[in-house]
Design a protein around this motif. Structure first.
Motif, PDB file in Angstrom:
ATOM      1  N   UNK A  19       0.916  -1.197   0.079  1.00  0.00           N
ATOM      2  CA  UNK A  19      -0.087   0.003   0.015  1.00  0.00           C
ATOM      3  C   UNK A  19       0.980   1.266  -0.081  1.00  0.00           C
ATOM      4  N   UNK A  20       0.494   2.178  -0.762  1.00  0.00           N
ATOM      5  CA  UNK A  20       1.445   3.554  -0.711  1.00  0.00           C
ATOM      6  C   UNK A  20       1.533   4.048   0.554  1.00  0.00           C
ATOM      7  N   UNK A  21       2.694   3.974   1.045  1.00  0.00           N
ATOM      8  CA  UNK A  21       2.958   4.518   2.173  1.00  0.00           C
ATOM      9  C   UNK A  21       3.752   5.708   2.331  1.00  0.00           C
ATOM     10  N   UNK A  22       3.581   6.461   3.678  1.00  0.00           N
ATOM     11  CA  UNK A  22       4.586   7.578   3.788  1.00  0.00           C
ATOM     12  C   UNK A  22       5.840   7.202   4.328  1.00  0.00           C
ATOM     13  N   UNK A  23       6.925   7.283   3.830  1.00  0.00           N
ATOM     14  CA  UNK A  23       8.237   6.831   3.968  1.00  0.00           C
ATOM     15  C   UNK A  23       8.075   5.455   4.606  1.00  0.00           C
ATOM     16  N   UNK A  24       8.960   4.519   4.169  1.00  0.00           N
ATOM     17  CA  UNK A  24       8.785   3.427   4.545  1.00  0.00           C
ATOM     18  C   UNK A  24       8.772   2.699   5.762  1.00  0.00           C
ATOM     19  N   UNK A  25       8.111   1.665   6.097  1.00  0.00           N
ATOM     20  CA  UNK A  25       7.943   1.199   7.520  1.00  0.00           C
ATOM     21  C   UNK A  25       9.219   1.161   8.350  1.00  0.00           C
ATOM     22  N   UNK A  26      10.556   0.721   7.751  1.00  0.00           N
ATOM     23  CA  UNK A  26      11.619   0.720   8.490  1.00  0.00           C
ATOM     24  C   UNK A  26      12.073   1.859   8.665  1.00  0.00           C
ATOM     25  N   UNK A  27      12.066   2.834   7.906  1.00  0.00           N
ATOM     26  CA  UNK A  27      12.794   4.282   8.108  1.00  0.00           C
ATOM     27  C   UNK A  27      11.752   4.844   9.193  1.00  0.00           C
ATOM     28  N   UNK A  28      10.335   4.632   9.424  1.00  0.00           N
ATOM     29  CA  UNK A  28       9.718   5.318  10.502  1.00  0.00           C
ATOM     30  C   UNK A  28       9.909   4.780  11.694  1.00  0.00           C
ATOM     31  N   UNK A  29      10.146   3.401  11.711  1.00  0.00           N
ATOM     32  CA  UNK A  29      10.483   2.846  13.142  1.00  0.00           C
ATOM     33  C   UNK A  29      11.920   3.178  13.556  1.00  0.00           C
ATOM     34  N   UNK A  30      12.681   3.425  12.777  1.00  0.00           N
ATOM     35  CA  UNK A  30      13.943   3.725  13.146  1.00  0.00           C
ATOM     36  C   UNK A  30      14.233   5.253  13.671  1.00  0.00           C
ATOM     37  N   UNK A  31      13.308   6.041  12.913  1.00  0.00           N
ATOM     38  CA  UNK A  31      13.339   7.432  13.570  1.00  0.00           C
ATOM     39  C   UNK A  31      12.659   7.390  14.864  1.00  0.00           C
ATOM     40  N   UNK A  32      11.777   6.654  15.034  1.00  0.00           N
ATOM     41  CA  UNK A  32      11.219   6.362  16.371  1.00  0.00           C
ATOM     42  C   UNK A  32      12.164   5.987  17.183  1.00  0.00           C
ATOM     43  N   UNK A  33      13.051   4.987  16.984  1.00  0.00           N
ATOM     44  CA  UNK A  33      14.315   4.476  17.832  1.00  0.00           C
ATOM     45  C   UNK A  33      15.207   5.443  18.052  1.00  0.00           C
ATOM     46  N   UNK A  34      15.431   6.411  17.122  1.00  0.00           N
ATOM     47  CA  UNK A  34      16.297   7.358  17.411  1.00  0.00           C
ATOM     48  C   UNK A  34      15.930   8.227  18.443  1.00  0.00           C
ATOM     49  N   UNK A  35      14.506   8.641  18.513  1.00  0.00           N
ATOM     50  CA  UNK A  35      13.954   9.663  19.427  1.00  0.00           C
ATOM     51  C   UNK A  35      13.630   8.956  20.799  1.00  0.00           C
ATOM     52  N   UNK A  36      13.413   7.557  20.910  1.00  0.00           N
ATOM     53  CA  UNK A  36      13.425   7.005  21.936  1.00  0.00           C
ATOM     54  C   UNK A  36      14.695   6.984  22.788  1.00  0.00           C
ATOM     55  N   UNK A  37      15.774   7.046  21.969  1.00  0.00           N
ATOM     56  CA  UNK A  37      17.221   6.824  22.795  1.00  0.00           C
ATOM     57  C   UNK A  37      17.492   8.298  23.295  1.00  0.00           C
ATOM     58  N   UNK A  38      16.956   9.321  22.635  1.00  0.00           N
ATOM     59  CA  UNK A  38      17.192  10.754  23.114  1.00  0.00           C
ATOM     60  C   UNK A  38      16.336  11.655  23.947  1.00  0.00           C
ATOM     61  N   UNK A  39      15.072  10.919  24.483  1.00  0.00           N
ATOM     62  CA  UNK A  39      14.135  11.609  25.180  1.00  0.00           C
ATOM     63  C   UNK A  39      14.472  11.546  26.683  1.00  0.00           C
ATOM     64  N   UNK A  40      13.675  12.593  27.248  1.00  0.00           N
ATOM     65  CA  UNK A  40      14.444  12.651  28.711  1.00  0.00           C
ATOM     66  C   UNK A  40      13.502  11.398  29.330  1.00  0.00           C
ATOM     67  N   UNK A  41      13.777  11.082  30.691  1.00  0.00           N
ATOM     68  CA  UNK A  41      12.864  10.131  31.411  1.00  0.00           C
ATOM     69  C   UNK A  41      11.520  10.272  31.769  1.00  0.00           C
ATOM     70  N   UNK A  42      11.181  11.718  32.041  1.00  0.00           N
ATOM     71  CA  UNK A  42       9.987  11.955  32.210  1.00  0.00           C
ATOM     72  C   UNK A  42       9.292  11.972  30.651  1.00  0.00           C
ATOM     73  N   UNK A  43       9.815  12.136  29.904  1.00  0.00           N
ATOM     74  CA  UNK A  43       9.040  12.149  28.549  1.00  0.00           C
ATOM     75  C   UNK A  43       8.901  10.400  28.298  1.00  0.00           C
TER      76      UNK A  43
END
Length: 289
Positions: A19-43
């Protein structure tokens, strides 16, 4: 071994119509992983509290239990057009690469990717809102921050962001330019060493995580104009008419990989910054216009 495994996954992905998607599944999940590794504990704790209420969304076919899930949930729910079809225009805001960039064009009522990043950011930060509204805002926010960093969700040359330009990817034939940047090119960029998912230094975050959604859209538009189209067609898209089809050589792919990689890292770090802001105490300051 890991590189070979990643290559096999990428080739399998190319072989299966999607299905036509916005940025591939893998790229999206990796951006989430980068964010997860760099957010504050409270976040981290605030996100976990919202994700624990995922049953409120009533989307049993689309998981929403982790930040990775959230990063692809908006693409998943779009399959239910009767309930979520109205969100289709939120995933992009293309602008002609050979005209002056206007960050407010093609976004009537905020129905575009930059408008929805701003809206979702504000809703997520409002602790007076019900959990299901804030959880939906969380998913849209992390997904759309990824989308706006994919160059062909912002740059267009009368071809629906490269969807109408047939392109071979090395030895893989019969793709299109948009899908190449959505899928295999992004996948190659983020499987190359060194790993993109890590804790970035304060100096790195200061360099890479700044700007507004309009700035990020302009960056992607400029990348499409100055890099994506010239890389694929060996000339500027604004000098003369481009053919309907092309082929990316191995040299073209190698040259494009660092660009795709940087957009993934920028997306993840900017996502982390917006999440930290949204989960900080108090409302966000008024939007500047």
């Amino acid at each position: 071994m890991m590189r070979a495994f990643a290559l096999c996954l990428a080739m399998l992905g190319l072989a299966v119509p999607q299905i036509a998607a916005a940025w591939g599944f893998y790229a999206h999940t990796v951006t989430a992983d980068v964010a997860q590794a760099n957010i504050a504990p409270a976040t981290q704790r605030g996100i976990a509290r919202l994700l624990a209420r995922s049953e409120l969304m009533a989307t049993p076919d689309c998981d929403l239990d982790t930040l990775q899930d959230a990063s692809v949930w908006p693409d998943c729910v779009r399959r239910d057009s009767s309930r979520w079809g109205y969100t289709a225009a939120w995933h992009y805001r293309t602008a002609p690469v050979c005209e002056a960039f206007n960050p407010r064009a093609n976004c009537s009522g905020g129905a575009c990717v930059t408008g929805q990043i701003e809206r979702s950011h504000r809703l997520l930060a409002d602790e007076s809102l019900p959990a299901h509204i804030r959880l939906e805002a969380l998913a849209f926010l992390v997904h759309f921050v990824g989308d706006v960093h994919m160059p062909l969700h912002s740059g267009d040359h009368e071809d629906r962001g490269g969807n109408d330009r047939e392109a071979d990817y090395g030895i893989v034939p019969d793709l299109n330019l948009h899908w190449i940047w959505d899928g295999p090119l992004a996948e190659r960029a983020i499987t190359d060493e060194p790993p993109v998912v890590r804790r970035y230094s304060a100096a790195e975050r200061a360099e890479l995580a700044g700007g507004t959604p309009d700035d990020w859209g302009r960056e992607s538009w400029q990348t499409a104009r100055d890099i994506v189209y010239p890389n694929a067609f060996d000339r500027s898209p604004c000098d003369e008419e481009l053919p309907d089809s092309t082929a990316l050589t191995q040299e073209d792919i190698v040259a494009a990989v660092p660009v795709a990689r940087q957009r993934v890292v920028q997306a993840g770090l900017r996502m982390a910054r917006l999440l930290d802001e949204a989960f900080a105490p108090g409302l966000l300051p008024p939007a500047e216009r």
